[in-house]
Design an enzyme around this catalytic site. Structure first.
Site, PDB file in Angstrom:
ATOM      1  N   GLY A 178       0.696  -1.075  -0.061  1.00 54.08           N
ATOM      2  CA  GLY A 178       0.027  -0.112   0.102  1.00 54.08           C
ATOM      3  C   GLY A 178       0.869   1.303   0.122  1.00 54.08           C
ATOM      4  O   GLY A 178       0.543   2.110  -0.726  1.00 54.08           O
ATOM      5  N   TYR A 215      12.002  -2.929  -6.012  1.00 52.81           N
ATOM      6  CA  TYR A 215      11.302  -1.957  -5.489  1.00 52.81           C
ATOM      7  C   TYR A 215      12.284  -0.725  -5.160  1.00 52.81           C
ATOM      8  O   TYR A 215      11.635   0.587  -5.356  1.00 52.81           O
ATOM      9  CB  TYR A 215      10.728  -2.391  -4.250  1.00 52.81           C
ATOM     10  CG  TYR A 215       9.461  -3.366  -4.246  1.00 52.81           C
ATOM     11  CD1 TYR A 215       9.173  -4.092  -5.157  1.00 52.81           C
ATOM     12  CD2 TYR A 215       8.464  -2.778  -3.093  1.00 52.81           C
ATOM     13  CE1 TYR A 215       7.911  -4.766  -5.150  1.00 52.81           C
ATOM     14  CE2 TYR A 215       7.309  -3.560  -3.223  1.00 52.81           C
ATOM     15  CZ  TYR A 215       6.807  -4.235  -4.275  1.00 52.81           C
ATOM     16  OH  TYR A 215       5.637  -5.191  -4.283  1.00 52.81           O
ATOM     17  N   ALA A 253       9.843   5.458  12.192  1.00 54.22           N
ATOM     18  CA  ALA A 253       9.237   6.875  12.189  1.00 54.22           C
ATOM     19  C   ALA A 253       8.319   7.041  13.341  1.00 54.22           C
ATOM     20  O   ALA A 253       7.782   5.972  13.804  1.00 54.22           O
ATOM     21  CB  ALA A 253       8.407   6.941  10.779  1.00 54.22           C
ATOM     22  N   ARG A 304     -13.417 -20.852  10.087  1.00 56.97           N
ATOM     23  CA  ARG A 304     -14.899 -20.727  10.494  1.00 56.97           C
ATOM     24  C   ARG A 304     -15.651 -19.723   9.689  1.00 56.97           C
ATOM     25  O   ARG A 304     -16.843 -19.409   9.920  1.00 56.97           O
ATOM     26  CB  ARG A 304     -14.758 -20.492  11.980  1.00 56.97           C
ATOM     27  CG  ARG A 304     -14.536 -21.541  12.913  1.00 56.97           C
ATOM     28  CD  ARG A 304     -14.785 -21.180  14.368  1.00 56.97           C
ATOM     29  NE  ARG A 304     -14.166 -20.203  14.861  1.00 56.97           N
ATOM     30  CZ  ARG A 304     -12.788 -19.942  15.465  1.00 56.97           C
ATOM     31  NH1 ARG A 304     -12.211 -21.112  15.439  1.00 56.97           N
ATOM     32  NH2 ARG A 304     -12.501 -18.936  15.885  1.00 56.97           N
ATOM     33  N   GLY A 356      -3.352 -14.814  14.430  1.00 51.99           N
ATOM     34  CA  GLY A 356      -3.916 -13.616  13.897  1.00 51.99           C
ATOM     35  C   GLY A 356      -2.506 -12.701  13.957  1.00 51.99           C
ATOM     36  O   GLY A 356      -1.266 -13.142  14.345  1.00 51.99           O
ATOM     37  N   ARG A 363      -3.408   3.971  -4.152  1.00 48.81           N
ATOM     38  CA  ARG A 363      -3.291   4.632  -5.460  1.00 48.81           C
ATOM     39  C   ARG A 363      -4.522   5.490  -5.718  1.00 48.81           C
ATOM     40  O   ARG A 363      -4.462   6.645  -6.025  1.00 48.81           O
ATOM     41  CB  ARG A 363      -3.455   3.579  -6.639  1.00 48.81           C
ATOM     42  CG  ARG A 363      -2.068   2.837  -6.943  1.00 48.81           C
ATOM     43  CD  ARG A 363      -2.214   1.665  -7.942  1.00 48.81           C
ATOM     44  NE  ARG A 363      -0.966   1.143  -8.079  1.00 48.81           N
ATOM     45  CZ  ARG A 363      -0.755  -0.216  -8.885  1.00 48.81           C
ATOM     46  NH1 ARG A 363      -1.855  -0.656  -9.439  1.00 48.81           N
ATOM     47  NH2 ARG A 363       0.120  -0.644  -8.945  1.00 48.81           N
ATOM     48  N   HIS A 397     -16.325 -25.970 -22.612  1.00 49.48           N
ATOM     49  CA  HIS A 397     -16.241 -27.421 -22.234  1.00 49.48           C
ATOM     50  C   HIS A 397     -15.028 -28.094 -22.810  1.00 49.48           C
ATOM     51  O   HIS A 397     -14.788 -27.601 -23.862  1.00 49.48           O
ATOM     52  CB  HIS A 397     -17.462 -28.211 -22.852  1.00 49.48           C
ATOM     53  CG  HIS A 397     -17.481 -29.536 -22.392  1.00 49.48           C
ATOM     54  ND1 HIS A 397     -17.820 -29.899 -21.194  1.00 49.48           N
ATOM     55  CD2 HIS A 397     -17.264 -30.606 -23.318  1.00 49.48           C
ATOM     56  CE1 HIS A 397     -17.832 -31.340 -21.190  1.00 49.48           C
ATOM     57  NE2 HIS A 397     -17.554 -31.833 -22.425  1.00 49.48           N
TER      58      HIS A 397
END
EC number: 1.8.1.7
Length: 546
Positions: free
Chosen positions: A59, A141, A157, A259, A318, A408, A531
Site C-alpha cells: 500500500g 522496489y 518513524a 470458521r 492472528g 493509488r 467445455h
C-alpha cells in the site's frame, strides 16, 4: 577531406556514447548486487514534502509512486526490507511454496498418466532460490522508487506533530559504518501510515519456544511441525508442510478450521486434508508449549491431551497492526484494538493523516447498503435488523490488492482531485490450500442471517475434475471440485460464489467482475459455457431448493 573529418568525429562520438552506456550497465550490475544494502538519503534543506509515507509495503509503495507520478514531492520511510509482508514473508514466498507442493502432487501422481517418475526433494535448494527471487524483488522496489524520484529514508518513524515525523536509525552515505545513528525530522503536508501488521503471540506458557508464520520461511529441515491456529495462513502452511514430506498437525480452537468461510466448502477441504494424512486437532485450547530438548517440543491442551516430538511449533493465531511506536496517542488519532480508524477516504481523525492496508479499519458509512437491490426480497425485515445495530461496523480486509488499490486511489484524490474510493464490497479471496479455495461475497450462512432463509436460494455441485478421472484409485479417493452459488430474491441476484478444487484460484477472478456487475442466475444460465472445464459448472447449476 571535410567528409572524412565529420566521419571521424561522429565515429568517436558514437563510440563514446556506446562506451558510456556499457560502463553504466556494468556499474548498475555491480551496484545491483548490493541493492539490498541500505541506501540513505540526507534530507534536502528546507524541504516540505507533499506526501510522507510511513511503510514500504504494498500500500505504501503504491501510494508513494502514484503520488510522485502526479508530480508530488514524496518521501517514503521504511524500517526493514521494502515490499512489506507480502513480498518478504507473505504472498510471494507462500505462493512459491504452494507451487512446490503442487509440483509434488503432480510428480507423485504422474504414474496415473503413464509416467515412470522417480524424484527427491531438496528443501534448502528451494529456500535458496526462493530467497534470491525475493531479494531481487526488494531491489526492484528500490529501483522503482529511485526511478519515480521518491526519497527513501530507512529507519523507524514516529510523529512529532500532525505535519512532522522523527526518523531514528538513518545514516547518510558519508557515515554509513561509524558514529551514532542519525535522527532525521521530516515535514509533510500529508502523511500516510502504511505500516502493515505483525504476528500475535498469546500469553501461553512456553510461547518463547514457538515461531510465527514469518519465521516459517527460515525452516530448511524438519520432520514434524505443529501449527496452532485455524485461519487461512495456518491452513495454507499446513498443506504445504505435509506435501514437503513433513509430519503435520494443525490445532483449531473450535470445531473446524476457517470458521469465517462457507461451511460446505470447508467440509470438502477438511476431508481432503484428512485423506492426505494431515492431522486436524479440534477444540484445542493450548496451555503450554514445553521444550523437552532441542527440536523436541510438546503441545499441552487444557483438557489434558498432549502431542509430542515436534521440531517446530508455529503460532498462526492472528496479526496485529504494527503501530505502537508511531506515537499516535500524541495526536489523538482514533484507534480500535490498535487498528487505525479511517473513513472511506482513508482519512484518520486527524485531517491530513491517512492510513491504508493491514494497519487500518474502514468505518462503514451509515446509509443502507444496496438499498435498490434489497427491494428484491424483503426490505422491511432488513431495515428492522439494521435499526437494531447501534455499534459502528468496519471493513478490515487484509489483502495486498486492497492495500494497493487504496494507496493509488488516495494519491489520485490528493493530487488529481479525483473522487473514486476503494470499493470494499465483493472482494474476491483465495486460500492457497490443496485444493485451493476461491470465494466472493456472502457465505450461505451469512446470506440467511442477513436476508432470511426464505429469500435465499442455493445452487451447488460436487464432481470429480476431469484431471483426476484417469487416476487408478477408488472413486471416493479422487479429489473433488465443489462449487456453490448463493442467490437472493425473486430475480436470484448472486450474492455469493464459492469454489474449491483444482485451479479454483484462477477460476474465481473472472466471476468477481460478474458479481460486481450484479449478475443474476439468469445471466449465468444464458451464458454459453466452455467445455470441458470445471468453471462451466457455474453456468449449468440446478437448484436443490424449488
Amino acid at each position: 577531406m571535410y567528409k572524412h573529418r565529420y566521419f571521424h568525429f561522429f565515429f568517436f562520438f558514437f563510440f563514446f556514447l556506446v562506451s558510456t552506456k556499457i560502463i553504466r550497465s556494468f556499474t548498475f550490475l555491480n551496484n545491483n548486487t548490493n541493492l539490498s544494502n541500505p541506501v540513505y538519503f540526507k534530507k534536502k534543506a528546507n524541504m516540505v514534502y507533499d506526501l510522507i509515507v510511513i511503510g514500504g509495503g504494498s500500500g505504501g509503495m503504491a501510494a508513494a509512486r502514484r503520488a510522485a507520478r502526479h508530480n508530488a514531492k514524496v518521501a517514503l520511510v521504511e524500517k526493514s526490507r521494502l515490499g512489506g509482508t507480502c513480498v518478504n514473508v507473505g504472498c510471494v514466498p507462500k505462493k512459491i511454496m504452494f507451487n512446490a507442493a503442487s509440483v509434488h502432487d503432480i510428480l507423485e501422481n504422474s504414474r496415473h498418466y503413464g509416467f515412470d517418475t522417480k524424484f527427491s526433494f531438496n528443501l534448502p535448494l528451494l529456500v535458496e532460490r526462493r530467497d534470491k527471487y525475493i531479494q531481487r524483488l526488494n531491489n526492484i522496489y528500490r529501483q522503482n522508487l529511485s526511478k519515480d524520484k521518491v526519497d527513501l529514508y530507512e529507519g523507524t518513524a514516529s510523529f512529532l506533530s500532525e505535519n512532522r515525523i522523527l526518523i531514528k536509525g538513518t545514516k547518510d552515505n558519508n557515515n554509513k559504518d561509524n558514529g551514532p545513528l542519525n535522527e532525521e525530522i521530516l515535514e509533510g503536508r500529508n502523511i500516510l501510515i502504511a505500516v502493515g501488521n505483525k504476528p500475535v503471540f498469546p500469553p501461553v506458557k512456553g510461547i518463547e519456544n514457538t515461531i510465527s508464520s514469518d519465521e516459517f520461511f527460515n525452516i530448511k529441515e524438519s520432520k514434524k511441525i505443529g501449527i496452532v491456529g485455524s485461519g487461512y495462513i495456518a491452513v495454507e502452511l499446513i498443506n504445504v508442510i505435509k506435501r514437503l514430506g513433513i509430519d503435520s498437525y494443525i490445532f483449531a480452537r473450535g470445531n473446524r478450521i476457517l470458521r469465517k468461510f462457507d461451511e460446505s466448502v470447508i467440509n470438502v477441504l477438511e476431508n481432503d486434508m484428512k485423506k492426505n494424512n494431515i492431522n486436524i486437532v479440534t477444540f484445542a485450547d493450548v496451555v503450554e508449549i514445553k521444550k523437552v530438548s532441542d527440536k523436541n517440543l510438546s503441545i499441552h491442551l487444557s483438557d489434558g491431551r498432549i502431542y509430542e516430538h515436534f521440531d517446530h511449533v508455529i503460532y498462526c493465531v492472528g496479526r496485529s497492526p504494527d503501530t505502537e511506536n508511531l506515537n499516535l496517542e500524541k495526536l489523538n488519532v482514533e484507534t480500535n484494538n490498535n487498528y487505525i480508524v479511517v473513513d472511506e477516504n482513508q482519512r484518520t481523525s486527524v485531517n491530513n493523516i491517512y492510513a491504508v492496508g493491514d494497519c487500518c479499519m474502514v468505518k462503514k458509512s451509515k446509509e443502507i447498503e444496496d438499498l435498490n437491490l434489497l427491494k428484491l426480497y424483503n426490505e422491511e425485515t432488513y431495515l428492522n435488523k439494521k435499526e437494531n445495530v447501534t455499534e459502528d461496523i468496519f471493513y478490515n480486509v487484509q489483502l495486498t490488492p486492497v492495500a494497493i488499490n487504496a494507496g493509488r486511489l488516495l494519491a489520485d484524490r490528493l493530487f488529481l482531485k479525483k473522487t473514486r474510493k476503494t470499493n470494499y464490497k465483493l472482494i474476491p479471496t483465495v486460500i492457497f490450500s490443496h485444493p485451493p479455495i476461491g470465494t466472493i461475497g456472502l457465505s450461505e450462512e451469512a446470506a440467511i442471517q442477513i436476508y432470511g432463509k426464505e429469500n435465499v436460494k442455493i445452487y451447488e455441485s460436487k464432481f470429480t475434475n476431469l484431471f483426476f478421472s484417469v487416476y487408478d484409485i477408488e472413486p471416493e479417493l479422487k479429489e473433488k471440485t465443489y462449487l456453490k452459488l448463493v442467490c437472493v430474491g425473486k430475480d436470484e441476484l448472486i450474492k455469493g460464489l464459492h469454489i474449491i478444487g483444482l485451479n479454483a484460484d484462477e477460476i474465481v477472478q473472472g466471476f468477481a467482475v460478474a458479481l460486481k456487475m450484479n449478475a443474476t442466475k439468469k445471466d449465468f444460465d444464458e451464458t454459453i459455457p466452455i467445455h470441458p472445464t470445471a468453471a462451466e459448472e457455474f453456468l449449468t447449476l440446478q437448484p436443490w431448493m424449488k
